[in-house]
Design a protein around this motif. Structure first.
Motif, PDB file in Angstrom:
ATOM      1  N   GLU A  66      -9.549   7.943   0.244  1.00  0.00           N
ATOM      2  CA  GLU A  66      -8.946   6.718   0.776  1.00  0.00           C
ATOM      3  C   GLU A  66      -9.497   5.523   0.025  1.00  0.00           C
ATOM      4  O   GLU A  66     -10.689   5.397  -0.190  1.00  0.00           O
ATOM      5  CB  GLU A  66      -9.258   6.574   2.264  1.00  0.00           C
ATOM      6  N   ILE A  67      -8.577   4.651  -0.382  1.00  0.00           N
ATOM      7  CA  ILE A  67      -8.961   3.405  -1.024  1.00  0.00           C
ATOM      8  C   ILE A  67      -8.970   2.339   0.055  1.00  0.00           C
ATOM      9  O   ILE A  67      -7.965   2.115   0.717  1.00  0.00           O
ATOM     10  CB  ILE A  67      -7.972   3.041  -2.148  1.00  0.00           C
ATOM     11  N   THR A  68     -10.102   1.697   0.252  1.00  0.00           N
ATOM     12  CA  THR A  68     -10.176   0.664   1.294  1.00  0.00           C
ATOM     13  C   THR A  68      -9.576  -0.625   0.803  1.00  0.00           C
ATOM     14  O   THR A  68      -9.604  -0.936  -0.393  1.00  0.00           O
ATOM     15  CB  THR A  68     -11.644   0.434   1.720  1.00  0.00           C
TER      16      THR A  68
ATOM     17  N   VAL B 125       0.850  -1.182   0.000  1.00  0.00           N
ATOM     18  CA  VAL B 125       0.000   0.000   0.000  1.00  0.00           C
ATOM     19  C   VAL B 125       0.891   1.239   0.000  1.00  0.00           C
ATOM     20  O   VAL B 125       1.892   1.299   0.713  1.00  0.00           O
ATOM     21  CB  VAL B 125      -0.916   0.000   1.246  1.00  0.00           C
ATOM     22  N   CYS B 126       0.516   2.225  -0.809  1.00  0.00           N
ATOM     23  CA  CYS B 126       1.238   3.491  -0.815  1.00  0.00           C
ATOM     24  C   CYS B 126       0.230   4.635  -0.882  1.00  0.00           C
ATOM     25  O   CYS B 126      -0.953   4.425  -1.128  1.00  0.00           O
ATOM     26  CB  CYS B 126       2.235   3.557  -1.967  1.00  0.00           C
ATOM     27  N   ASP B 127       0.713   5.834  -0.604  1.00  0.00           N
ATOM     28  CA  ASP B 127      -0.100   7.042  -0.686  1.00  0.00           C
ATOM     29  C   ASP B 127       0.466   7.917  -1.798  1.00  0.00           C
ATOM     30  O   ASP B 127       1.681   7.983  -1.988  1.00  0.00           O
ATOM     31  CB  ASP B 127      -0.079   7.815   0.633  1.00  0.00           C
TER      32      ASP B 127
ATOM     33  N   VAL C 100      -4.412  10.647  -2.318  1.00  0.00           N
ATOM     34  CA  VAL C 100      -5.097   9.363  -2.400  1.00  0.00           C
ATOM     35  C   VAL C 100      -4.332   8.400  -1.507  1.00  0.00           C
ATOM     36  O   VAL C 100      -3.142   8.145  -1.726  1.00  0.00           O
ATOM     37  CB  VAL C 100      -5.162   8.816  -3.850  1.00  0.00           C
ATOM     38  N   GLU C 101      -5.010   7.904  -0.468  1.00  0.00           N
ATOM     39  CA  GLU C 101      -4.395   6.998   0.493  1.00  0.00           C
ATOM     40  C   GLU C 101      -4.815   5.559   0.202  1.00  0.00           C
ATOM     41  O   GLU C 101      -5.943   5.309  -0.200  1.00  0.00           O
ATOM     42  CB  GLU C 101      -4.821   7.365   1.915  1.00  0.00           C
TER      43      GLU C 101
END
Length: 125
Positions: A119-121, A70-72, A85-86
């Motif tokens: 935020e992307i879950t 996971v990255c931001d 975008v998280e």
């Protein structure tokens, strides 16, 4: 054992869907202890895209961890609200394309004050 995936970011205007050339795009990843690791800082090209960023991922088949990293990603350009975008998910052997639509600012507004966070879950795999 680790693998790698790639991330390419495309920055567009949110209303007209036109590419934004010269936008600053920063890719970070949360490390141990909550500290961020800087993975990439780039400016977008004429098509609004960055060059691919190679990101470490868990090897396929490891059951102890999710099968992705996971990255931001944040993008900014003068005249537009900054967008963060998280939770962008990067899978081994896959090129991820993250589209980021920047919203134009009204006259007199600052991009540092006006910002958007998405935020992307996580996926349940």
């Amino acid at each position: 054992m680790e693998g790698t995936g790639t991330l390419t970011v495309r920055v567009i205007t949110s209303r007209a869907q036109l590419p934004v050339e010269g936008a600053t795009v920063v890719v970070t990843q949360r490390g141990t202890g909550g500290k961020y690791q800087l993975l990439s800082v780039q400016a977008t090209d004429r098509s609004g895209a960055t060059k691919p960023v190679v990101i470490s991922t868990p090897a396929l088949g490891e059951s102890a961890a999710p099968p992705f990293s996971v990255c931001d990603v944040w993008a900014e350009h003068p005249g537009y609200a900054m967008l963060l975008v998280e939770g962008v998910q990067i899978f081994q052997g896959v090129e991820t394309l993250q589209s980021m639509g920047l919203e134009p600012l009204n006259e007199g507004q600052s991009s540092l004050i006006q910002n958007n966070v998405r935020e992307i879950t996580g996926q349940t795999l």
